[in-house]
Design a protein around this motif. Structure first.
Motif, PDB file in Angstrom:
ATOM      1  N   GLY A 183       3.285  22.202 -10.554  1.00  0.00           N
ATOM      2  CA  GLY A 183       3.739  21.285  -9.493  1.00  0.00           C
ATOM      3  C   GLY A 183       3.701  21.906  -8.104  1.00  0.00           C
ATOM      4  O   GLY A 183       4.483  21.521  -7.230  1.00  0.00           O
ATOM      5  N   LEU A 184       2.775  22.846  -7.876  1.00  0.00           N
ATOM      6  CA  LEU A 184       2.714  23.536  -6.587  1.00  0.00           C
ATOM      7  C   LEU A 184       1.423  23.202  -5.846  1.00  0.00           C
ATOM      8  O   LEU A 184       0.421  22.822  -6.464  1.00  0.00           O
ATOM      9  CB  LEU A 184       2.794  25.054  -6.808  1.00  0.00           C
ATOM     10  N   LYS A 185       1.426  23.381  -4.538  1.00  0.00           N
ATOM     11  CA  LYS A 185       0.189  23.230  -3.740  1.00  0.00           C
ATOM     12  C   LYS A 185       0.006  24.466  -2.878  1.00  0.00           C
ATOM     13  O   LYS A 185       0.974  25.046  -2.384  1.00  0.00           O
ATOM     14  CB  LYS A 185       0.241  21.951  -2.894  1.00  0.00           C
ATOM     15  N   GLU A 186      -1.276  24.841  -2.707  1.00  0.00           N
ATOM     16  CA  GLU A 186      -1.622  26.042  -1.944  1.00  0.00           C
ATOM     17  C   GLU A 186      -1.574  25.685  -0.459  1.00  0.00           C
ATOM     18  O   GLU A 186      -2.221  24.725  -0.045  1.00  0.00           O
ATOM     19  CB  GLU A 186      -3.048  26.421  -2.352  1.00  0.00           C
ATOM     20  N   VAL A 187      -0.814  26.437   0.343  1.00  0.00           N
ATOM     21  CA  VAL A 187      -0.708  26.081   1.763  1.00  0.00           C
ATOM     22  C   VAL A 187      -1.241  27.153   2.715  1.00  0.00           C
ATOM     23  O   VAL A 187      -1.572  26.857   3.859  1.00  0.00           O
ATOM     24  CB  VAL A 187       0.752  25.700   2.147  1.00  0.00           C
ATOM     25  N   GLU A 188      -1.306  28.405   2.265  1.00  0.00           N
ATOM     26  CA  GLU A 188      -1.859  29.470   3.117  1.00  0.00           C
ATOM     27  C   GLU A 188      -2.679  30.420   2.249  1.00  0.00           C
ATOM     28  O   GLU A 188      -2.172  30.925   1.249  1.00  0.00           O
ATOM     29  CB  GLU A 188      -0.750  30.334   3.750  1.00  0.00           C
ATOM     30  N   VAL A 189      -3.928  30.654   2.618  1.00  0.00           N
ATOM     31  CA  VAL A 189      -4.707  31.702   1.950  1.00  0.00           C
ATOM     32  C   VAL A 189      -4.594  32.952   2.823  1.00  0.00           C
ATOM     33  O   VAL A 189      -5.041  32.961   3.960  1.00  0.00           O
ATOM     34  CB  VAL A 189      -6.195  31.298   1.786  1.00  0.00           C
ATOM     35  N   ILE A 190      -3.971  33.977   2.276  1.00  0.00           N
ATOM     36  CA  ILE A 190      -3.733  35.179   3.102  1.00  0.00           C
ATOM     37  C   ILE A 190      -4.873  36.181   2.989  1.00  0.00           C
ATOM     38  O   ILE A 190      -5.239  36.836   3.959  1.00  0.00           O
ATOM     39  CB  ILE A 190      -2.369  35.810   2.747  1.00  0.00           C
ATOM     40  N   LEU A 191      -5.441  36.308   1.794  1.00  0.00           N
ATOM     41  CA  LEU A 191      -6.617  37.179   1.700  1.00  0.00           C
ATOM     42  C   LEU A 191      -7.507  36.815   0.521  1.00  0.00           C
ATOM     43  O   LEU A 191      -7.060  36.166  -0.419  1.00  0.00           O
ATOM     44  CB  LEU A 191      -6.213  38.661   1.642  1.00  0.00           C
ATOM     45  N   GLU A 192      -8.768  37.215   0.619  1.00  0.00           N
ATOM     46  CA  GLU A 192      -9.728  37.047  -0.470  1.00  0.00           C
ATOM     47  C   GLU A 192      -9.902  38.425  -1.094  1.00  0.00           C
ATOM     48  O   GLU A 192      -9.944  39.419  -0.386  1.00  0.00           O
ATOM     49  CB  GLU A 192     -11.091  36.587   0.067  1.00  0.00           C
ATOM     50  N   SER A 193      -9.997  38.453  -2.416  1.00  0.00           N
ATOM     51  CA  SER A 193     -10.109  39.758  -3.084  1.00  0.00           C
ATOM     52  C   SER A 193     -11.236  39.742  -4.120  1.00  0.00           C
ATOM     53  O   SER A 193     -11.621  38.689  -4.611  1.00  0.00           O
ATOM     54  CB  SER A 193      -8.767  40.066  -3.768  1.00  0.00           C
ATOM     55  N   GLU A 194     -11.741  40.913  -4.415  1.00  0.00           N
ATOM     56  CA  GLU A 194     -12.714  41.086  -5.503  1.00  0.00           C
ATOM     57  C   GLU A 194     -12.551  42.508  -6.020  1.00  0.00           C
ATOM     58  O   GLU A 194     -11.833  43.314  -5.407  1.00  0.00           O
ATOM     59  CB  GLU A 194     -14.142  40.859  -5.000  1.00  0.00           C
ATOM     60  N   ALA A 195     -13.197  42.812  -7.131  1.00  0.00           N
ATOM     61  CA  ALA A 195     -13.126  44.186  -7.642  1.00  0.00           C
ATOM     62  C   ALA A 195     -13.842  45.114  -6.665  1.00  0.00           C
ATOM     63  O   ALA A 195     -14.890  44.770  -6.123  1.00  0.00           O
ATOM     64  CB  ALA A 195     -13.788  44.260  -9.011  1.00  0.00           C
ATOM     65  N   VAL A 196     -13.249  46.273  -6.443  1.00  0.00           N
ATOM     66  CA  VAL A 196     -13.855  47.251  -5.527  1.00  0.00           C
ATOM     67  C   VAL A 196     -13.862  48.628  -6.179  1.00  0.00           C
ATOM     68  O   VAL A 196     -13.046  48.911  -7.063  1.00  0.00           O
ATOM     69  CB  VAL A 196     -13.094  47.326  -4.169  1.00  0.00           C
ATOM     70  N   LEU A 197     -14.794  49.452  -5.713  1.00  0.00           N
ATOM     71  CA  LEU A 197     -14.813  50.849  -6.162  1.00  0.00           C
ATOM     72  C   LEU A 197     -14.168  51.670  -5.046  1.00  0.00           C
ATOM     73  O   LEU A 197     -14.608  51.603  -3.906  1.00  0.00           O
ATOM     74  CB  LEU A 197     -16.258  51.269  -6.402  1.00  0.00           C
ATOM     75  N   VAL A 198     -13.078  52.365  -5.396  1.00  0.00           N
ATOM     76  CA  VAL A 198     -12.365  53.132  -4.369  1.00  0.00           C
ATOM     77  C   VAL A 198     -12.445  54.629  -4.634  1.00  0.00           C
ATOM     78  O   VAL A 198     -12.567  55.076  -5.782  1.00  0.00           O
ATOM     79  CB  VAL A 198     -10.867  52.742  -4.274  1.00  0.00           C
ATOM     80  N   ALA A 199     -12.349  55.385  -3.551  1.00  0.00           N
ATOM     81  CA  ALA A 199     -12.328  56.850  -3.653  1.00  0.00           C
ATOM     82  C   ALA A 199     -11.412  57.376  -2.557  1.00  0.00           C
ATOM     83  O   ALA A 199     -11.152  56.684  -1.571  1.00  0.00           O
ATOM     84  CB  ALA A 199     -13.729  57.419  -3.467  1.00  0.00           C
ATOM     85  N   LYS A 200     -10.908  58.587  -2.765  1.00  0.00           N
ATOM     86  CA  LYS A 200     -10.136  59.232  -1.708  1.00  0.00           C
ATOM     87  C   LYS A 200     -11.134  60.059  -0.892  1.00  0.00           C
ATOM     88  O   LYS A 200     -12.079  60.623  -1.455  1.00  0.00           O
ATOM     89  CB  LYS A 200      -9.090  60.134  -2.356  1.00  0.00           C
TER      90      LYS A 200
END
Ligand code: PRT
Ligand code: ZN
Length: 299
Positions: A183-200
Motif C-alpha cells: 500500500g505504498l507509493k514511491e515519492v523520491e528516488v534518492i539514488l540509482e545503484s548497481e553492482a560495482v567492483l571496489v578496491a582500496k
C-alpha cells in the motif's frame, strides 16, 4: 611446502593472489560468479566454502555477507570486492569504484502510504522514516534541510507504515511490486545503484597487475554481452548506404559474393540500437541477415 611445475608456481602460491570478496548467497552471488567464470577463471569449490582459490588465475574468492564487503576491503582483509553501490555509499569507507558491473540494478527511494498527499520533500518534515540505510537517508535529509526522524530497522522495512512504526520508508526498489503490495507509493528516488567492483587505494604493484588482467577479461565479457556479430548480403548499388547505417568497430568487412552484383557485409552491432538498424538495413534491400552472439570482444 607446495610442489608445482615451474610454469604453475605463480598460480599455486596464495601469497600473490588477488582476493575478491563476493556475496555468499543472495542477489549478487550468481552474477558475480558468472562474471568470473565467463572470464575464464575457474574456482575450485564454487561458493560452498568460505574461501575458494583459482588454479588457473591468481585469484581467490572469499564468500561474505554483502554488508560486510566494504569494511573487509577497507580493512584489506580482501583486496577487492563485488558489492552493491548502495552498500558502499551507506558504509561510507574511502573506497574506489574500479568498475560498474551493470547487474543488480535498483534504486533507493522514499515511499509513503498510497493515500497520503505528497507535495515534495518538505512533506517529510517532522515525519518518521524507517530504513536500513540511515547514512544515505541522513545525507539526503540534511542536503534538503528536512527535519525528519530516522528509525533504523534491519529488515522488512516496507511493513513499517502499515503497523504504525513510521510515516514513510526509505528502501531498495526494483520492480516496485513490494511497495504496491504494501500500500505504498514511491515519492523520491534518492539514488540509482548497481553492482560495482571496489578496491582500496594503494594495491601492491603485483596485485594491481592481477587486477588489470582481471578487468581486461571482465570488460571483454561485458562488451561481448552488449554486442552482436551481424552478417548480411547487400546489393552493390546500395552498399554505401548500407555501410552508412552500420556503426561497426572500425568499419565493416565487405566481401564480394559469388553472385554478381552482391556483397557480404560483416560487422558488430550494439544491442541497444540493434532492432532499429536491422529495420533500416531491410528497407535498404539487405538480405540473408544473420545475427550471431559474440563469445568475447577485445578491442
Ligand atoms: O545475506 P546478505 O546480507 O549477503 O544479503 P542481503 O539479503 O542483505 O542482500 P540481497 O541479496 O537481498 O541484495 C544484495 C544487493 O542486491 C543489494 O544491496 C542491492 O544492491 C541489490 N538489489 C537489487 C536488491 C534488489 N535489487 C531488491 N529488489 N536488493 C534488495 N531488493 C529487495 C528490497 O530490499 C525490497 O525488499 O527487494 C524488494 C524490492 O523489490 P521489488 O522488485 O518488489 O521492487
Ligand atoms: Zn546484506
Amino acid at each position: 611446502m607446495r610442489f608445482a611445475g615451474s610454469a604453475n608456481l605463480f598460480f599455486c602460491s596464495d601469497m600473490e593472489k588477488l582476493s575478491v570478496g563476493i556475496q555468499k548467497s543472495g542477489r549478487l552471488s550468481e552474477k558475480s560468479l558468472d562474471l568470473l567464470k565467463e572470464s575464464g577463471i575457474v574456482l575450485a569449490n564454487g561458493s560452498r566454502k568460505l574461501l575458494s582459490s583459482s588454479q588457473n588465475f591468481p585469484l581467490k574468492a572469499v564468500f561474505l555477507r554483502d554488508d560486510d564487503i566494504p569494511q573487509y576491503v577497507y580493512d584489506s582483509v580482501t583486496d577487492i570486492g563485488i558489492v552493491g553501490e548502495n552498500e558502499v555509499l551507506e558504509k561510507g569507507h574511502d573506497l574506489e569504484i574500479v568498475e560498474r558491473l551493470g547487474f543488480a540494478r535498483c534504486r533507493m527511494s522514499i515511499a509513503i502510504p498510497r493515500d497520503i498527499e505528497y507535495k515534495g520533500a518538505e512533506s517529510l518534515d517532522g515525519k518518521k522514516i524507517a530504513t536500513s540505510y540511515p547514512n544515505i537517508l541522513g545525507t539526503f535529509l540534511a542536503e534538503n534541510h528536512i527535519d525528519a526522524e530516522i528509525h533504523v530497522i534491519s529488515g522488512s522495512v516496507e511493513i513499517a507504515p502499515g503497523i504504525g512504526l513510521a510515516d514513510a520508508i526509505f528502501d531498495i526498489v526494483s520492480t516496485g511490486s513490494t511497495l504496491v503490495s504494501n500500500g505504498l507509493k514511491e515519492v523520491e528516488v534518492i539514488l540509482e545503484s548497481e553492482a560495482v567492483l571496489v578496491a582500496k587505494a594503494g594495491l601492491s604493484p603485483s596485485k594491481q597487475e592481477i587486477l588489470d588482467k582481471l578487468l581486461f577479461r571482465t570488460r571483454a565479457v561485458r562488451k561481448s554481452r552488449d554486442n552482436k556479430y551481424i552478417l548480411l548480403n547487400a546489393p552493390n548499388d546500395k552498399l554505401d548506404e548500407i555501410i552508412g547505417v552500420i556503426p561497426g568497430m572500425k568499419s565493416p568487412t565487405v566481401m564480394p559474393l559469388a553472385e554478381e552484383g552482391w556483397s557480404s557485409v560483416h560487422s558488430v552491432l550494439n544491442e541497444n540500437e540493434f532492432w532499429e538498424i536491422i529495420d533500416r538495413l531491410r528497407d535498404l534491400g539487405a538480405q540473408g541477415i544473420l545475427v550471431i552472439p559474440i563469445e568475447k570482444m577485445i578491442t
